[in-house]
Design a protein around this motif. Sequence first.
Motif, PDB file in Angstrom:
ATOM      1  N   UNK A 142       0.660  -1.385  -0.102  1.00  0.00           N
ATOM      2  CA  UNK A 142       0.082   0.010  -0.014  1.00  0.00           C
ATOM      3  C   UNK A 142       0.920   1.165  -0.090  1.00  0.00           C
ATOM      4  N   UNK A 143       1.831   1.400   0.761  1.00  0.00           N
ATOM      5  CA  UNK A 143       2.884   2.533   0.714  1.00  0.00           C
ATOM      6  C   UNK A 143       3.425   2.678  -0.599  1.00  0.00           C
ATOM      7  N   UNK A 144       3.908   1.636  -1.259  1.00  0.00           N
ATOM      8  CA  UNK A 144       4.268   1.764  -2.464  1.00  0.00           C
ATOM      9  C   UNK A 144       3.565   2.378  -3.656  1.00  0.00           C
ATOM     10  N   UNK A 145       2.445   1.890  -3.690  1.00  0.00           N
ATOM     11  CA  UNK A 145       1.137   2.389  -4.352  1.00  0.00           C
ATOM     12  C   UNK A 145       0.908   3.793  -4.181  1.00  0.00           C
ATOM     13  N   UNK A 146       0.618   4.223  -2.725  1.00  0.00           N
ATOM     14  CA  UNK A 146       0.397   5.338  -2.265  1.00  0.00           C
ATOM     15  C   UNK A 146       1.450   6.588  -2.938  1.00  0.00           C
ATOM     16  N   UNK A 147       2.755   6.294  -2.615  1.00  0.00           N
ATOM     17  CA  UNK A 147       3.700   7.138  -3.209  1.00  0.00           C
ATOM     18  C   UNK A 147       3.526   7.385  -4.426  1.00  0.00           C
ATOM     19  N   UNK A 148       3.456   6.128  -5.192  1.00  0.00           N
ATOM     20  CA  UNK A 148       3.388   6.554  -6.899  1.00  0.00           C
ATOM     21  C   UNK A 148       2.307   7.313  -6.949  1.00  0.00           C
ATOM     22  N   UNK A 149       0.928   7.102  -6.388  1.00  0.00           N
ATOM     23  CA  UNK A 149      -0.330   7.972  -6.627  1.00  0.00           C
ATOM     24  C   UNK A 149      -0.296   9.316  -6.215  1.00  0.00           C
ATOM     25  N   UNK A 150       0.676   9.669  -5.299  1.00  0.00           N
ATOM     26  CA  UNK A 150       0.972  10.815  -4.669  1.00  0.00           C
ATOM     27  C   UNK A 150       1.717  11.642  -6.025  1.00  0.00           C
ATOM     28  N   UNK A 151       2.823  10.899  -6.538  1.00  0.00           N
ATOM     29  CA  UNK A 151       3.558  11.592  -7.644  1.00  0.00           C
ATOM     30  C   UNK A 151       2.692  11.753  -8.623  1.00  0.00           C
ATOM     31  N   UNK A 152       1.748  10.956  -9.252  1.00  0.00           N
ATOM     32  CA  UNK A 152       0.751  11.064 -10.288  1.00  0.00           C
ATOM     33  C   UNK A 152      -0.044  12.310 -10.069  1.00  0.00           C
ATOM     34  N   UNK A 153      -0.470  12.440  -8.771  1.00  0.00           N
ATOM     35  CA  UNK A 153      -1.574  13.607  -8.493  1.00  0.00           C
ATOM     36  C   UNK A 153      -0.763  14.972  -8.586  1.00  0.00           C
ATOM     37  N   UNK A 154       0.412  14.843  -8.012  1.00  0.00           N
ATOM     38  CA  UNK A 154       1.280  15.957  -7.934  1.00  0.00           C
ATOM     39  C   UNK A 154       1.630  16.446  -9.394  1.00  0.00           C
ATOM     40  N   UNK A 155       1.441  15.542 -10.437  1.00  0.00           N
ATOM     41  CA  UNK A 155       1.909  15.806 -11.957  1.00  0.00           C
ATOM     42  C   UNK A 155       0.371  16.376 -12.541  1.00  0.00           C
ATOM     43  N   UNK A 156      -0.614  16.157 -11.817  1.00  0.00           N
ATOM     44  CA  UNK A 156      -1.894  16.116 -12.467  1.00  0.00           C
ATOM     45  C   UNK A 156      -2.319  15.284 -13.242  1.00  0.00           C
ATOM     46  N   UNK A 157      -1.988  14.014 -13.028  1.00  0.00           N
ATOM     47  CA  UNK A 157      -2.548  13.006 -13.597  1.00  0.00           C
ATOM     48  C   UNK A 157      -3.391  11.938 -12.843  1.00  0.00           C
ATOM     49  N   UNK A 158      -4.450  12.424 -12.525  1.00  0.00           N
ATOM     50  CA  UNK A 158      -5.373  11.778 -11.634  1.00  0.00           C
ATOM     51  C   UNK A 158      -5.875  10.543 -12.152  1.00  0.00           C
TER      52      UNK A 158
END
Length: 109
Positions: free
Chosen positions: A16-32
Amino acid sequence: MELFHEISQLGPIPDTVTYSTLMQGMCQLGRTSSACELLRKMLAFGQVPDLVTCSILLDGFRKRGKLQEALKLFQAMRNSKLELNIGCYNIFIDGLCKAGHIEAGKDIS
């Protein structure tokens, strides 16, 4: 993402931590939409999103003005076993208010 795919195929199953970290990066790039795709993969591999994971997506939707997606996720969070904290409510209420739905923001409880 390439490293993530390589590790997923060769190494241990991402948690879950790995996925959350990647999702955070995607959201910061505007790639929801990419973050949502990661959530689908996470669920497909049996990983359960936690409050942090959901808050990351909720905040990503809020920052992009995707109020409908934020509302769906917020409702799903409230209906789940997750115990929402003040941070989750603040993210959602902030999104409502910035979209001009101040009365709706006041009614969230």
